[in-house]
Design an enzyme around this catalytic site. Structure first.
Site, PDB file in Angstrom:
ATOM      1  N   ARG A  98       0.822  -1.219   0.000  1.00  0.00           N
ATOM      2  CA  ARG A  98       0.000   0.000   0.000  1.00  0.00           C
ATOM      3  C   ARG A  98       0.854   1.266   0.000  1.00  0.00           C
ATOM      4  O   ARG A  98       0.389   2.332  -0.400  1.00  0.00           O
ATOM      5  CB  ARG A  98      -0.998  -0.032   1.157  1.00  0.00           C
ATOM      6  N   GLU A 122       7.509  -9.777  15.743  1.00  0.00           N
ATOM      7  CA  GLU A 122       7.150 -10.309  17.055  1.00  0.00           C
ATOM      8  C   GLU A 122       7.506 -11.802  17.111  1.00  0.00           C
ATOM      9  O   GLU A 122       8.074 -12.285  18.085  1.00  0.00           O
ATOM     10  CB  GLU A 122       5.651 -10.095  17.275  1.00  0.00           C
TER      11      GLU A 122
END
Ligand code: AMP
Length: 171
Positions: A58, A95
């Site tokens: 995007r 993460e």
């Protein structure tokens, strides 16, 4: 213009617990999208960029019209394996696990003034990695910019360049 009215928040996408900020509705609205591009252009113009770098995918939608509007070049930072020719990679921690982005070796000239763009900054990990990759290629990153900042995640804190964000969510 209240840009938040043109952003759609979709709960539990792409996984449970994530509130996804969908810019499709902003892109689909010609007046709002034009106003957003103009606001971003006004925010980044003072940094005198020569090249705008968009982060897949995007970020391309944000950087490409801005490059056209400002008369700058445009270059892509992509997930590994998608760019032809010689590329340089940068691996960063997520993460869980790692991710790798890359850029074509001739995309950035040494000393070129670059602004890195994405649709949204959350933890800032993606933006940090893209900035590091551009710097590794000899670019001078003057600023970063995005449409949406999730300010409660404090992604801006660990950026080594100024960040311009057009819409902020505080929680
Ligand atoms: P981060 O690396 O945590 O700053 O995540 C930013 C990247 O992930 C951007 O490329 C965003 O497009 C995407 N992203 C992260 N969180 C969201 C969200 N809540 N809604 C939409 N996109 C997101």
């Amino acid at each position: 213009m209240d840009f938040k009215e043109h952003i759609r928040a979709i709960p539990d996408f792409p996984k449970p617990g994530i509130l996804f900020y969908d810019i499709s509705t902003l892109l689909a609205h010609p007046t709002a999208w034009r106003a957003m591009v103009e606001e971003l252009a006004a925010a980044i113009r003072p940094h005198r960029p020569e090249l705008l770098v968009g982060i897949e995918s995007r970020g391309f939608l944000v950087a490409a019209p801005l490059a056209y509007a400002l008369g700058c070049g445009f270059a892509m930072v992509r997930k590994k394996g998608k760019l032809p020719g010689k590329t340089t990679r940068y691996t960063y921690d997520l993460e869980y696990g790692t991710d790798t982005i890359e850029v074509q070796d001739d995309a950035i000239s040494p000393g070129q003034r670059v602004i890195v763009l994405d649709d949204l900054i959350a933890t800032g990990g993606t933006m940090r990695a893209a900035i590091a990759l551009v710097e590794q290629q000899g670019g001078t990153v003057a600023a970063a910019a995005c449409i949406i900042e999730l300010a409660f995640l404090q992604g801006r804190r660990d950026l080594n360049v100024p960040l311009a964000a057009m819409i902020t969510y505080d929680r």
